[in-house]
Design a protein around this motif. Structure first.
Motif, PDB file in Angstrom:
ATOM      1  N   ILE A 207    -127.591  12.131 153.111  1.00  0.00           N
ATOM      2  CA  ILE A 207    -127.603  11.594 154.640  1.00  0.00           C
ATOM      3  C   ILE A 207    -125.639  12.884 154.355  1.00  0.00           C
ATOM      4  CG2 ILE A 207    -126.793  10.991 156.599  1.00  0.00           C
ATOM      5  CD1 ILE A 207    -128.572   8.823 156.512  1.00  0.00           C
ATOM      6  N   PRO A 208    -125.020  12.314 153.996  1.00  0.00           N
ATOM      7  CA  PRO A 208    -124.027  13.439 153.715  1.00  0.00           C
ATOM      8  C   PRO A 208    -123.662  14.354 152.793  1.00  0.00           C
ATOM      9  CG  PRO A 208    -123.741  11.168 152.404  1.00  0.00           C
ATOM     10  CD  PRO A 208    -124.942  11.027 153.186  1.00  0.00           C
ATOM     11  N   LEU A 209    -124.857  14.552 152.197  1.00  0.00           N
ATOM     12  CA  LEU A 209    -125.437  16.081 151.581  1.00  0.00           C
ATOM     13  C   LEU A 209    -126.215  16.600 152.524  1.00  0.00           C
ATOM     14  CD1 LEU A 209    -126.287  15.518 148.035  1.00  0.00           C
ATOM     15  CD2 LEU A 209    -123.796  16.472 148.601  1.00  0.00           C
ATOM     16  N   TYR A 210    -126.294  16.055 153.520  1.00  0.00           N
ATOM     17  CA  TYR A 210    -128.353  17.052 154.038  1.00  0.00           C
ATOM     18  C   TYR A 210    -126.434  17.168 155.464  1.00  0.00           C
ATOM     19  CZ  TYR A 210    -130.247  17.469 158.384  1.00  0.00           C
ATOM     20  OH  TYR A 210    -130.633  18.259 159.615  1.00  0.00           O
ATOM     21  N   GLU A 211    -125.600  16.059 155.913  1.00  0.00           N
ATOM     22  CA  GLU A 211    -124.163  16.690 157.038  1.00  0.00           C
ATOM     23  C   GLU A 211    -123.469  18.044 156.062  1.00  0.00           C
ATOM     24  OE1 GLU A 211    -123.200  13.147 157.803  1.00  0.00           O
ATOM     25  OE2 GLU A 211    -125.140  12.839 159.156  1.00  0.00           O
TER      26      GLU A 211
ATOM     27  N   THR B  89    -125.488  17.122 144.015  1.00  0.00           N
ATOM     28  CA  THR B  89    -124.067  17.700 144.225  1.00  0.00           C
ATOM     29  C   THR B  89    -123.811  18.385 145.476  1.00  0.00           C
ATOM     30  OG1 THR B  89    -123.417  17.892 142.590  1.00  0.00           O
ATOM     31  CG2 THR B  89    -123.826  16.116 142.030  1.00  0.00           C
ATOM     32  N   SER B  90    -121.941  18.246 145.933  1.00  0.00           N
ATOM     33  CA  SER B  90    -121.601  19.138 146.483  1.00  0.00           C
ATOM     34  C   SER B  90    -121.455  20.361 145.601  1.00  0.00           C
ATOM     35  CB  SER B  90    -120.513  19.063 146.761  1.00  0.00           C
ATOM     36  OG  SER B  90    -119.926  17.718 147.673  1.00  0.00           O
ATOM     37  N   GLU B  91    -121.695  20.569 144.563  1.00  0.00           N
ATOM     38  CA  GLU B  91    -122.049  21.882 144.297  1.00  0.00           C
ATOM     39  C   GLU B  91    -123.163  22.275 143.981  1.00  0.00           C
ATOM     40  OE1 GLU B  91    -121.614  21.703 140.316  1.00  0.00           O
ATOM     41  OE2 GLU B  91    -119.495  20.151 139.653  1.00  0.00           O
ATOM     42  N   ASP B  92    -124.464  21.637 144.474  1.00  0.00           N
ATOM     43  CA  ASP B  92    -125.493  22.350 144.628  1.00  0.00           C
ATOM     44  C   ASP B  92    -125.715  22.741 146.478  1.00  0.00           C
ATOM     45  OD1 ASP B  92    -127.179  21.346 142.645  1.00  0.00           O
ATOM     46  OD2 ASP B  92    -126.513  18.724 142.843  1.00  0.00           O
ATOM     47  N   VAL B  93    -124.764  21.871 147.220  1.00  0.00           N
ATOM     48  CA  VAL B  93    -124.212  22.629 148.611  1.00  0.00           C
ATOM     49  C   VAL B  93    -123.664  24.134 148.682  1.00  0.00           C
ATOM     50  CG1 VAL B  93    -123.580  22.207 150.949  1.00  0.00           C
ATOM     51  CG2 VAL B  93    -124.756  19.965 149.447  1.00  0.00           C
ATOM     52  N   GLU B  94    -123.124  23.926 147.500  1.00  0.00           N
ATOM     53  CA  GLU B  94    -122.450  25.668 147.771  1.00  0.00           C
ATOM     54  C   GLU B  94    -123.366  26.651 147.174  1.00  0.00           C
ATOM     55  OE1 GLU B  94    -119.287  26.589 148.824  1.00  0.00           O
ATOM     56  OE2 GLU B  94    -118.171  24.334 149.020  1.00  0.00           O
ATOM     57  N   TRP B  95    -124.200  26.151 146.043  1.00  0.00           N
ATOM     58  CA  TRP B  95    -124.281  27.186 145.202  1.00  0.00           C
ATOM     59  C   TRP B  95    -126.043  27.816 146.333  1.00  0.00           C
ATOM     60  CZ3 TRP B  95    -130.043  27.299 144.310  1.00  0.00           C
ATOM     61  CH2 TRP B  95    -130.224  28.159 142.986  1.00  0.00           C
TER      62      TRP B  95
ATOM     63  N   MET C 194    -136.545  27.421 146.614  1.00  0.00           N
ATOM     64  CA  MET C 194    -135.215  27.817 145.692  1.00  0.00           C
ATOM     65  C   MET C 194    -134.786  26.021 145.010  1.00  0.00           C
ATOM     66  SD  MET C 194    -132.465  29.502 147.393  1.00  0.00           S
ATOM     67  CE  MET C 194    -132.613  32.059 147.736  1.00  0.00           C
ATOM     68  N   ASP C 195    -134.331  25.829 144.011  1.00  0.00           N
ATOM     69  CA  ASP C 195    -134.431  24.325 143.385  1.00  0.00           C
ATOM     70  C   ASP C 195    -132.959  24.370 142.732  1.00  0.00           C
ATOM     71  OD1 ASP C 195    -134.246  21.836 142.008  1.00  0.00           O
ATOM     72  OD2 ASP C 195    -135.903  21.862 142.283  1.00  0.00           O
ATOM     73  N   THR C 196    -131.956  23.835 142.879  1.00  0.00           N
ATOM     74  CA  THR C 196    -130.803  24.664 142.789  1.00  0.00           C
ATOM     75  C   THR C 196    -131.290  23.830 140.761  1.00  0.00           C
ATOM     76  OG1 THR C 196    -130.223  21.806 143.242  1.00  0.00           O
ATOM     77  CG2 THR C 196    -129.282  23.192 143.870  1.00  0.00           C
ATOM     78  N   LYS C 197    -131.902  22.985 140.830  1.00  0.00           N
ATOM     79  CA  LYS C 197    -132.299  22.882 139.079  1.00  0.00           C
ATOM     80  C   LYS C 197    -132.447  23.444 138.244  1.00  0.00           C
ATOM     81  CE  LYS C 197    -130.677  18.755 140.237  1.00  0.00           C
ATOM     82  NZ  LYS C 197    -129.051  19.157 141.212  1.00  0.00           N
ATOM     83  N   ASN C 198    -133.064  24.653 138.600  1.00  0.00           N
ATOM     84  CA  ASN C 198    -133.771  26.129 138.099  1.00  0.00           C
ATOM     85  C   ASN C 198    -132.341  27.302 138.668  1.00  0.00           C
ATOM     86  OD1 ASN C 198    -135.981  24.823 137.131  1.00  0.00           O
ATOM     87  ND2 ASN C 198    -137.118  24.396 139.190  1.00  0.00           N
ATOM     88  N   LYS C 199    -131.696  27.478 138.996  1.00  0.00           N
ATOM     89  CA  LYS C 199    -130.756  28.386 138.596  1.00  0.00           C
ATOM     90  C   LYS C 199    -130.993  29.282 137.814  1.00  0.00           C
ATOM     91  CE  LYS C 199    -127.259  25.109 140.492  1.00  0.00           C
ATOM     92  NZ  LYS C 199    -126.353  24.760 140.130  1.00  0.00           N
TER      93      LYS C 199
END
Length: 150
Positions: free
Chosen positions: A103-107, A38-44, A144-149
């Motif tokens: 695509i939207p998350l990459y952008e 999600t966008s939260e992963d992008v932000e992190w 890095m992996d956002t599932k392993n913060k």
């Protein structure tokens, strides 16, 4: 989301024999997106990447961020970061997100990273057959992996 961050002296992406994007000193970032992202992963990820201290200071210690180095970034989509290789020898990509999600998350990732760095970010072309060249500096490579913060 998964990323492989490589500290580089320079990097470039060529598509069908034409230079698409290039950077000098900074990061080549390979970005993989899965269905749950999600966008939260992008932000992190953006926050972690711009704050990552892997450039050497005046004492030769990795203590400076890409921001302090006025470095550049090149982001290349990389669905193969979600390869499943448990059965047999041919990887499967069932964990990689569909185009409608990735695509939207990459952008969004590229846009947010550019905003955080206060400069344009180089990109590849989603789904294209890209030739990526780089001169890894160090070498320094961070995954890095956002599932392993934690």
């Amino acid at each position: 989301m998964r990323v492989v961050i490589q500290r580089v002296q320079h990097a470039s992406v060529t598509i069908e024999g034409t230079l698409h994007s290039k950077i000098g000193k900074g990061y080549l970032i390979l970005l993989g997106v899965c269905e749950e992202d999600t966008s939260e992963d992008v932000e992190w990820l953006v926050k972690k990447i711009v704050g990552l201290r892997v450039f050497e200071d005046e004492n030769g210690v990795m203590n400076r961020s890409i921001m302090e180095e006025d470095g550049e970034a090149l982001v290349v989509s990389q669905f193969t970061l979600y390869a499943s290789y448990k059965k047999g020898n041919r990887p499967s990509w069932f964990r990689a997100a569909s185009h409608e999600i990735s695509i939207p998350l990459y952008e969004e990732f590229c846009s947010k990273l550019s905003e955080a760095m206060n400069k344009p970010v180089g990109t590849g072309e989603f789904g294209a057959d890209m030739k990526v060249e780089l001169l890894n500096d160090g070498p320094v490579t961070i995954c890095m992996d956002t599932k392993n913060k934690e």
